[in-house]
Motif scaffolding. Structure first.
Motif, PDB file in Angstrom:
ATOM      1  N   UNK A  11       4.295  -7.560   4.981  1.00 32.02           N
ATOM      2  CA  UNK A  11       2.937  -7.270   5.435  1.00 32.02           C
ATOM      3  C   UNK A  11       2.501  -5.871   5.007  1.00 32.02           C
ATOM      4  N   UNK A  12       3.398  -4.906   5.169  1.00 31.43           N
ATOM      5  CA  UNK A  12       3.089  -3.527   4.794  1.00 31.43           C
ATOM      6  C   UNK A  12       2.827  -3.415   3.287  1.00 31.43           C
ATOM      7  N   UNK A  13       3.676  -4.061   2.485  1.00 35.91           N
ATOM      8  CA  UNK A  13       3.516  -3.977   1.035  1.00 35.91           C
ATOM      9  C   UNK A  13       2.222  -4.605   0.555  1.00 35.91           C
ATOM     10  N   UNK A  14       1.814  -5.678   1.195  1.00 40.08           N
ATOM     11  CA  UNK A  14       0.613  -6.399   0.776  1.00 40.08           C
ATOM     12  C   UNK A  14      -0.665  -5.778   1.310  1.00 40.08           C
ATOM     13  N   UNK A  15      -0.628  -5.284   2.545  1.00 43.97           N
ATOM     14  CA  UNK A  15      -1.873  -4.974   3.250  1.00 43.97           C
ATOM     15  C   UNK A  15      -2.123  -3.505   3.531  1.00 43.97           C
ATOM     16  N   UNK A  16      -1.142  -2.633   3.268  1.00 48.47           N
ATOM     17  CA  UNK A  16      -1.308  -1.203   3.538  1.00 48.47           C
ATOM     18  C   UNK A  16      -1.009  -0.403   2.274  1.00 48.47           C
ATOM     19  N   UNK A  17      -1.941   0.472   1.912  1.00 46.48           N
ATOM     20  CA  UNK A  17      -1.742   1.371   0.779  1.00 46.48           C
ATOM     21  C   UNK A  17      -1.591   2.794   1.273  1.00 46.48           C
ATOM     22  N   UNK A  18      -0.751   3.570   0.605  1.00 44.02           N
ATOM     23  CA  UNK A  18      -0.480   4.957   1.011  1.00 44.02           C
ATOM     24  C   UNK A  18      -0.818   5.917  -0.122  1.00 44.02           C
ATOM     25  N   UNK A  19      -1.486   7.012   0.233  1.00 43.40           N
ATOM     26  CA  UNK A  19      -1.733   8.108  -0.691  1.00 43.40           C
ATOM     27  C   UNK A  19      -1.248   9.381  -0.008  1.00 43.40           C
ATOM     28  N   UNK A  20      -0.367  10.132  -0.695  1.00 42.17           N
ATOM     29  CA  UNK A  20       0.242  11.309  -0.089  1.00 42.17           C
ATOM     30  C   UNK A  20      -0.217  12.592  -0.778  1.00 42.17           C
ATOM     31  N   UNK A  21       0.047  13.699  -0.131  1.00 39.85           N
ATOM     32  CA  UNK A  21      -0.354  14.997  -0.650  1.00 39.85           C
ATOM     33  C   UNK A  21       0.327  15.312  -1.975  1.00 39.85           C
ATOM     34  N   UNK A  39      -3.638  -1.133  -6.041  1.00 36.61           N
ATOM     35  CA  UNK A  39      -3.450  -2.188  -7.029  1.00 36.61           C
ATOM     36  C   UNK A  39      -3.283  -3.563  -6.382  1.00 36.61           C
ATOM     37  N   UNK A  40      -2.764  -3.615  -5.161  1.00 36.44           N
ATOM     38  CA  UNK A  40      -2.631  -4.903  -4.476  1.00 36.44           C
ATOM     39  C   UNK A  40      -3.783  -5.170  -3.511  1.00 36.44           C
ATOM     40  N   UNK A  41      -4.836  -4.353  -3.608  1.00 35.86           N
ATOM     41  CA  UNK A  41      -6.049  -4.498  -2.795  1.00 35.86           C
ATOM     42  C   UNK A  41      -5.717  -4.595  -1.307  1.00 35.86           C
ATOM     43  N   UNK A  42      -5.143  -3.533  -0.740  1.00 39.91           N
ATOM     44  CA  UNK A  42      -4.774  -3.553   0.677  1.00 39.91           C
ATOM     45  C   UNK A  42      -5.991  -3.570   1.592  1.00 39.91           C
ATOM     46  N   UNK A  43      -5.760  -4.017   2.815  1.00 39.75           N
ATOM     47  CA  UNK A  43      -6.833  -4.024   3.815  1.00 39.75           C
ATOM     48  C   UNK A  43      -7.021  -2.656   4.443  1.00 39.75           C
ATOM     49  N   UNK A  44      -5.950  -1.852   4.448  1.00 34.42           N
ATOM     50  CA  UNK A  44      -5.993  -0.514   5.041  1.00 34.42           C
ATOM     51  C   UNK A  44      -5.388   0.474   4.055  1.00 34.42           C
ATOM     52  N   UNK A  45      -6.087   1.572   3.836  1.00 36.14           N
ATOM     53  CA  UNK A  45      -5.579   2.644   2.991  1.00 36.14           C
ATOM     54  C   UNK A  45      -5.364   3.880   3.855  1.00 36.14           C
ATOM     55  N   UNK A  46      -4.123   4.374   3.878  1.00 31.89           N
ATOM     56  CA  UNK A  46      -3.765   5.559   4.659  1.00 31.89           C
ATOM     57  C   UNK A  46      -3.585   6.729   3.704  1.00 31.89           C
ATOM     58  N   UNK A  47      -4.374   7.768   3.901  1.00 41.35           N
ATOM     59  CA  UNK A  47      -4.311   8.952   3.043  1.00 41.35           C
ATOM     60  C   UNK A  47      -3.818  10.128   3.873  1.00 41.35           C
ATOM     61  N   UNK A  52     -13.621  -3.289   0.436  1.00 44.92           N
ATOM     62  CA  UNK A  52     -13.707  -3.547   1.873  1.00 44.92           C
ATOM     63  C   UNK A  52     -12.544  -2.987   2.659  1.00 44.92           C
ATOM     64  N   UNK A  53     -11.705  -2.168   2.017  1.00 44.43           N
ATOM     65  CA  UNK A  53     -10.555  -1.588   2.710  1.00 44.43           C
ATOM     66  C   UNK A  53     -11.001  -0.514   3.692  1.00 44.43           C
ATOM     67  N   UNK A  54     -10.350  -0.462   4.838  1.00 47.50           N
ATOM     68  CA  UNK A  54     -10.553   0.641   5.777  1.00 47.50           C
ATOM     69  C   UNK A  54      -9.790   1.848   5.264  1.00 47.50           C
ATOM     70  N   UNK A  55     -10.386   3.024   5.394  1.00 46.18           N
ATOM     71  CA  UNK A  55      -9.751   4.265   4.934  1.00 46.18           C
ATOM     72  C   UNK A  55      -9.507   5.164   6.138  1.00 46.18           C
ATOM     73  N   UNK A  56      -8.231   5.489   6.385  1.00 45.25           N
ATOM     74  CA  UNK A  56      -7.856   6.407   7.462  1.00 45.25           C
ATOM     75  C   UNK A  56      -7.240   7.631   6.801  1.00 45.25           C
ATOM     76  N   UNK A  57      -7.883   8.775   6.967  1.00 43.57           N
ATOM     77  CA  UNK A  57      -7.422  10.006   6.344  1.00 43.57           C
ATOM     78  C   UNK A  57      -6.835  10.929   7.397  1.00 43.57           C
ATOM     79  N   UNK A  58      -5.574  11.298   7.207  1.00 44.35           N
ATOM     80  CA  UNK A  58      -4.907  12.264   8.081  1.00 44.35           C
ATOM     81  C   UNK A  58      -5.077  13.638   7.440  1.00 44.35           C
ATOM     82  N   UNK A  59      -5.669  14.582   8.156  1.00 45.34           N
ATOM     83  CA  UNK A  59      -5.976  15.855   7.532  1.00 45.34           C
ATOM     84  C   UNK A  59      -6.076  16.973   8.570  1.00 45.34           C
TER      85      UNK A  59
END
Length: 250
Positions: A85-95, A163-171, A198-205
């Protein structure tokens, strides 16, 4: 109104210190994120932002409470199903980008597709090139990370996350290693990709300028999330720093 893609209900997180004492990091977090929403989570260093990120990204499990993904309680899933589920639906972007130094841009972007569906695996180069094209880097596909600027490396990391078009992107502090102008461009890229997928974007900052670009601003203070305006968030961050200094000097 669409159903939330991600829900957090009464989540706590505790860790045991070497002394045997329990450190309570999150004390009852509640959050709903709708598809396509832009949410920023602010907080000082040590406030628990990374802990929250790991819970939202289905990397860690809460001590108590629920993390629901499209209505399904993630705690009820096996480790294998959770990873899928995590691999398909959640994308991560790190510092720090986290690119493989000895792999080209397109090879870095292809990495998640080795664990995707069969059709994604067989079309991995095509899909990775399309993802690079969306961030304006198709012409740099065969370059190694050291041949790219910091902004370009972060764009490659974004392409890999999307690339896998996740539903949630965590930055997680996605602009922390970049100058102000490049950081603004990166946030614009993230927002544009979210709009197109249509992905939700949650940015930790910790950056108020980055948070101000979001539709909703949340401040993590004393283990609880508070929804605030940008002006209120700034005052809360100043208060957190003051508290931190008082504890350090006590």
């Amino acid at each position: 109104m669409p159903a939330p893609v991600l829900e957090v209900r009464g989540v706590t997180r505790e860790v045991q210190l070497p002394t045997g004492q329990m450190l309570r990091i999150l004390r009852g977090v509640n959050l709903e994120v709708l598809p396509g929403e832009r949410v920023a989570v602010l907080g000082r260093s040590g406030a628990g932002k990374t802990t929250l990120l790991n819970l939202l990204g289905l990397i860690d499990q809460p001590t108590s409470g629920e993390v629901l993904f499209r209505g399904q309680d993630a705690s009820g899933l096996s480790a294998t199903k959770l990873a899928r589920l995590r691999g398909k639906s959640v994308g991560f972007v790190f510092q720090q980008f986290n690119l493989l130094d000895n792999r080209t841009a397109i090879e870095n972007v292809m990495m998640p597709l080795f664990y995707g569906a069969a059709w994604q695996f067989w079309r991995r180069r095509e899909l990775a090139l399309a993802a690079l094209d969306k961030v304006g880097l198709a012409h740099r596909a065969d370059q190694l990370p050291r041949q790219l600027s910091g902004g370009e490396q972060q764009r490659v990391a974004i392409a890999r996350a999307m690339v896998r078009e996740p539903a949630v992107l965590l930055a997680d502090e996605p602009t922390g290693a970049l100058d102000v102008g490049t950081g603004h461009d990166i946030m614009a890229t993230l927002s544009q990709l979210g709009d197109s997928t249509g992905a939700a974007l949650i940015t930790i900052t910790h950056d108020l300028a980055v948070a101000a670009l979001a539709e909703r601003i949340l401040v993590l203070q004393h283990g609880v999330l508070h929804e605030r305006t940008i002006e209120q968030a700034e005052r809360m961050l100043v208060e957190q720093v003051r508290e931190q200094h008082e504890v350090a000097s006590a």
